[in-house]
Motif scaffolding. Sequence first.
Motif, PDB file in Angstrom:
ATOM      1  N   LEU A 134       0.818  -1.211   0.000  1.00  0.00           N
ATOM      2  CA  LEU A 134       0.000   0.000   0.000  1.00  0.00           C
ATOM      3  C   LEU A 134       0.857   1.269   0.000  1.00  0.00           C
ATOM      4  N   ILE A 135       2.004   1.229   0.705  1.00  0.00           N
ATOM      5  CA  ILE A 135       2.910   2.375   0.712  1.00  0.00           C
ATOM      6  C   ILE A 135       3.480   2.611  -0.688  1.00  0.00           C
ATOM      7  N   VAL A 136       3.912   1.552  -1.357  1.00  0.00           N
ATOM      8  CA  VAL A 136       4.442   1.669  -2.723  1.00  0.00           C
ATOM      9  C   VAL A 136       3.346   2.168  -3.670  1.00  0.00           C
ATOM     10  N   LEU A 137       2.140   1.630  -3.506  1.00  0.00           N
ATOM     11  CA  LEU A 137       1.020   2.040  -4.339  1.00  0.00           C
ATOM     12  C   LEU A 137       0.676   3.517  -4.127  1.00  0.00           C
ATOM     13  N   ALA A 138       0.710   3.978  -2.893  1.00  0.00           N
ATOM     14  CA  ALA A 138       0.430   5.384  -2.592  1.00  0.00           C
ATOM     15  C   ALA A 138       1.497   6.294  -3.191  1.00  0.00           C
ATOM     16  N   ALA A 139       2.767   5.860  -3.164  1.00  0.00           N
ATOM     17  CA  ALA A 139       3.840   6.662  -3.761  1.00  0.00           C
ATOM     18  C   ALA A 139       3.635   6.781  -5.273  1.00  0.00           C
ATOM     19  N   ARG A 140       3.269   5.680  -5.918  1.00  0.00           N
ATOM     20  CA  ARG A 140       3.003   5.724  -7.365  1.00  0.00           C
ATOM     21  C   ARG A 140       1.775   6.593  -7.663  1.00  0.00           C
ATOM     22  N   LEU A 141       0.783   6.507  -6.820  1.00  0.00           N
ATOM     23  CA  LEU A 141      -0.424   7.308  -6.993  1.00  0.00           C
ATOM     24  C   LEU A 141      -0.114   8.791  -6.872  1.00  0.00           C
ATOM     25  N   LYS A 142       0.782   9.125  -5.935  1.00  0.00           N
ATOM     26  CA  LYS A 142       1.171  10.515  -5.743  1.00  0.00           C
ATOM     27  C   LYS A 142       1.846  11.050  -7.011  1.00  0.00           C
ATOM     28  N   GLU A 143       2.740  10.261  -7.600  1.00  0.00           N
ATOM     29  CA  GLU A 143       3.421  10.666  -8.840  1.00  0.00           C
ATOM     30  C   GLU A 143       2.417  10.783  -9.989  1.00  0.00           C
ATOM     31  N   THR A 144       1.496   9.854 -10.067  1.00  0.00           N
ATOM     32  CA  THR A 144       0.464   9.901 -11.111  1.00  0.00           C
ATOM     33  C   THR A 144      -0.397  11.145 -10.970  1.00  0.00           C
ATOM     34  N   LEU A 145      -0.753  11.484  -9.743  1.00  0.00           N
ATOM     35  CA  LEU A 145      -1.568  12.677  -9.508  1.00  0.00           C
ATOM     36  C   LEU A 145      -0.821  13.949  -9.897  1.00  0.00           C
ATOM     37  N   ARG A 146       0.488  13.986  -9.693  1.00  0.00           N
ATOM     38  CA  ARG A 146       1.287  15.140 -10.119  1.00  0.00           C
ATOM     39  C   ARG A 146       1.243  15.284 -11.641  1.00  0.00           C
ATOM     40  N   LYS A 147       1.398  14.158 -12.336  1.00  0.00           N
ATOM     41  CA  LYS A 147       1.356  14.195 -13.802  1.00  0.00           C
ATOM     42  C   LYS A 147      -0.027  14.626 -14.304  1.00  0.00           C
ATOM     43  N   VAL A 148      -1.069  14.117 -13.680  1.00  0.00           N
ATOM     44  CA  VAL A 148      -2.437  14.499 -14.064  1.00  0.00           C
ATOM     45  C   VAL A 148      -2.659  15.987 -13.822  1.00  0.00           C
TER      46      VAL A 148
END
Length: 126
Positions: A26-40
Amino acid sequence: MNVSLNLTDALIIGLIVMTIILVIYLIVLAARLKETLRKVDDILDDANRISKIAAEKTEVIDGVIDNAADTMMGIVETVHENSSLIGKVASVGTGAAAIRSHRAKKRSRKEEAAFSRANARKSRKR
């Protein structure tokens, strides 16, 4: 030293290990989600800028179209007001064409008559 392990203890240890793995996942997934949200967010900012530019250009084009429509309406009104003048000019042009056509017919008849007379004289001489 004897270590004995009950089935319940094994299940509890297994659940703890699975919980730790799940938390890491979940921590790794949240980090990837954070990067994805920045790109969006960057993409949405670009889209917002492009939308503003397109809206400005659309307003400019609308103004040009309105001016062109007003100009065309002015021309139409002027033509409508001067339609009698245009009709007179057209009738003068038609009359001039008729006179030219009549003169051309008259000229061709004279040429035919002259040609016929010349041929008649040649045939008499023979």
